[in-house]
Design an enzyme around this catalytic site. Structure first.
Site, PDB file in Angstrom:
ATOM      1  CB  SER A 174       1.344   0.712   6.113  1.00  0.00           C
ATOM      2  OG  SER A 174       2.154  -0.416   6.036  1.00  0.00           O
ATOM      3  N   GLY A 175      -1.664   1.152   4.994  1.00  0.00           N
ATOM      4  CA  GLY A 175      -2.917   1.849   5.264  1.00  0.00           C
ATOM      5  C   GLY A 175      -3.496   2.531   4.043  1.00  0.00           C
TER       6      GLY A 175
ATOM      7  CG  HIS B 179       0.191  -2.317  10.205  1.00  0.00           C
ATOM      8  ND1 HIS B 179      -0.435  -2.718   9.046  1.00  0.00           N
ATOM      9  CD2 HIS B 179       1.212  -1.514   9.816  1.00  0.00           C
ATOM     10  CE1 HIS B 179       0.189  -2.178   8.008  1.00  0.00           C
ATOM     11  NE2 HIS B 179       1.192  -1.446   8.445  1.00  0.00           N
TER      12      HIS B 179
ATOM     13  N   GLY C 267       5.666   2.669   4.617  1.00  0.00           N
ATOM     14  CA  GLY C 267       5.216   4.049   4.396  1.00  0.00           C
ATOM     15  C   GLY C 267       3.964   4.111   3.549  1.00  0.00           C
TER      16      GLY C 267
ATOM     17  CG  ASP D 196      -3.406  -4.409   9.174  1.00  0.00           C
ATOM     18  OD1 ASP D 196      -3.642  -3.518  10.015  1.00  0.00           O
ATOM     19  OD2 ASP D 196      -2.353  -4.466   8.506  1.00  0.00           O
TER      20      ASP D 196
END
Length: 309
Positions: free
Chosen positions: A259-260, A110, A257, A162
Site C-alpha cells: 500500500s502507498g 489509508h 504491505g 486515497d
C-alpha cells in the site's frame, strides 16, 4: 527580478514541432540585452520565427542508473526503482511510498490516516534499500518525518481520494539508488493494456504472515475503468480518481504491505508515477485487479501542498 539558479536547471532549445504543431497560444520572446525592467526583457509574439523554444527542466526525475537487467523479474536489484521507499511505523514496515522531490514522498492516505499527529515521530522513511532484514536496517539511517498531509477528501469506506504526502525533516541525497520519479502529465490518459510496473515489500501470498525481506517487482497492464467497473469486476466502485491494473485471471497483484507504493509507467523514456497502491478485493484474485489512486487527478493538490509547506 527573476534569478535562474543554473545549478538546478537544464535548458535546451527544443523544436516547436516537438511541442505540438498547432501551438497557437502565443510566445514570449526574451531579449538578451541587459534591460532594467522585466517588461523590457520579454515581448509577446503571436508566432515563433526561429521555430526553436526553450525547455526548462528543474531537476532530473524518472530516470535510473544504467543497471544489469533481471530477466523474469521477481526480486528487484538495488537502484532499479530508486524512487521506492519503505515507510516504517514504530519500527515496522507499514507501507510503501515514492520520492517526488528531495523532501517529499507520496503514499496512500489509508497508510497514515489512523496514525496522524502527534505520532509523526513514530514514522521513519528508508530510501535506497531493497533488502530489509533487521541486521541490514540497523546499518541504514532512516529519514525522520516532519509533516504528514493526507487528502481531506479521503473517504475510508470507498477508498476515494486515497493519497497522502510526507515531508521529510532533512532532504534526501540523490544518488544512483535514491532518485525522484516524475509526476504524470495533466490530461494524459494512458490506454488500457499499457504495460506498467508495481514494486513493494508486501505479502507474496495473500495469507502470508511474513513480509518479504527483498523488494519485489512485477509488470502489470493498465485496465480501462469501463472494464474495471463492469458487473463481473468492481461493479461501479471505481471512481474517476482511481485506476485499475493487473490481470483478469489474477496471478500478479499488489498485496498488504505494498500500500502507498508506486505504480509506474515509462512514457517516452521517462518513468512517471501513474498510481498509488490503494485497494482491491483479496490479492491476485480473478476478476479483482488492483485499484490505484490516479495521481494525475491530484497534481494541483500535490503542487499546492508542496508550495504551502
Amino acid at each position: 527580478m527573476i534569478h535562474f539558479v543554473s545549478r538546478l536547471t537544464k535548458q535546451k532549445g527544443v523544436n516547436l514541432t516537438d511541442i505540438g504543431p498547432n501551438y497557437t497560444d502565443g510566445f514570449i520572446q526574451i531579449t538578451s540585452e541587459h534591460k532594467t525592467s522585466l517588461e523590457n526583457i520579454w515581448q509577446l509574439r503571436g508566432s515563433c520565427i526561429t521555430g526553436k523554444v526553450i525547455a526548462l527542466k528543474c531537476f532530473e526525475c524518472g530516470t535510473r542508473a544504467k543497471l544489469p537487467r533481471i530477466i523474469g523479474g521477481v526480486e528487484a536489484t538495488l537502484g532499479r526503482w530508486p524512487w521506492q521507499v519503505s515507510l516504517y511505523y514504530s519500527n515496522r514496515h507499514t507501507c510503501g511510498g515514492t520520492i517526488i522531490t528531495s523532501q517529499w514522498v507520496v503514499t496512500a492516505a489509508h497508510c497514515v490516516h489512523n496514525y496522524r499527529l502527534p505520532q509523526v515521530s513514530s514514522w521513519v522513511v528508508y530510501a535506497g534499500i531493497v533488502t530489509r532484514s533487521s541486521a541490514k536496517m540497523a546499518q541504514y539511517t532512516g529519514y525522520a518525518v516532519e509533516k504528514i498531509i493526507y487528502n481531506k477528501k479521503y473517504n475510508p469506506r470507498s477508498h476515494d481520494n486515497d493519497i497522502a504526502l510526507m515531508k521529510l525533516l532533512t532532504p534526501l541525497n540523490f544518488s544512483d539508488t535514491i532518485r525522484p520519479i516524475c509526476l504524470p502529465q495533466y490530461e494524459h490518459d494512458l490506454p488500457g493494456g499499457t504495460q506498467c510496473w508495481i514494486s513493494g515489500w508486501g505479502y507474496t501470498q495473500p495469507d502470508d504472515v511474513l513480509i518479504p525481506a527483498t523488494l519485489k517487482e512485477a509488470p502489470v497492464p493498465l485496465i480501462s475503468t469501463k472494464t474495471c467497473n463492469s458487473s463481473c469486476m468492481y461493479n461501479g466502485e471505481v471512481t474517476p480518481r482511481m485506476l485499475c491494473a493487473g490481470y483478469t485471471e489474477g496471478k500478479v497483484d499488489a498485496c498488504q504491505g505494498d500500500s502507498g507504493g508506486p505504480l509506474v509507467c515509462q512514457i517516452d523514456n521517462v518513468w512517471r508515477l501513474v498510481g498509488v497502491v490503494s485497494w482491491g478485493t483479496g490479492c491476485a484474485e480473478p476478476n479483482h485487479p488492483g485499484v490505484y489512486t490516479k495521481v494525475a487527478e491530484f497534481l494541483g493538490w500535490i503542487y499546492d501542498m508542496i508550495e504551502s509547506y
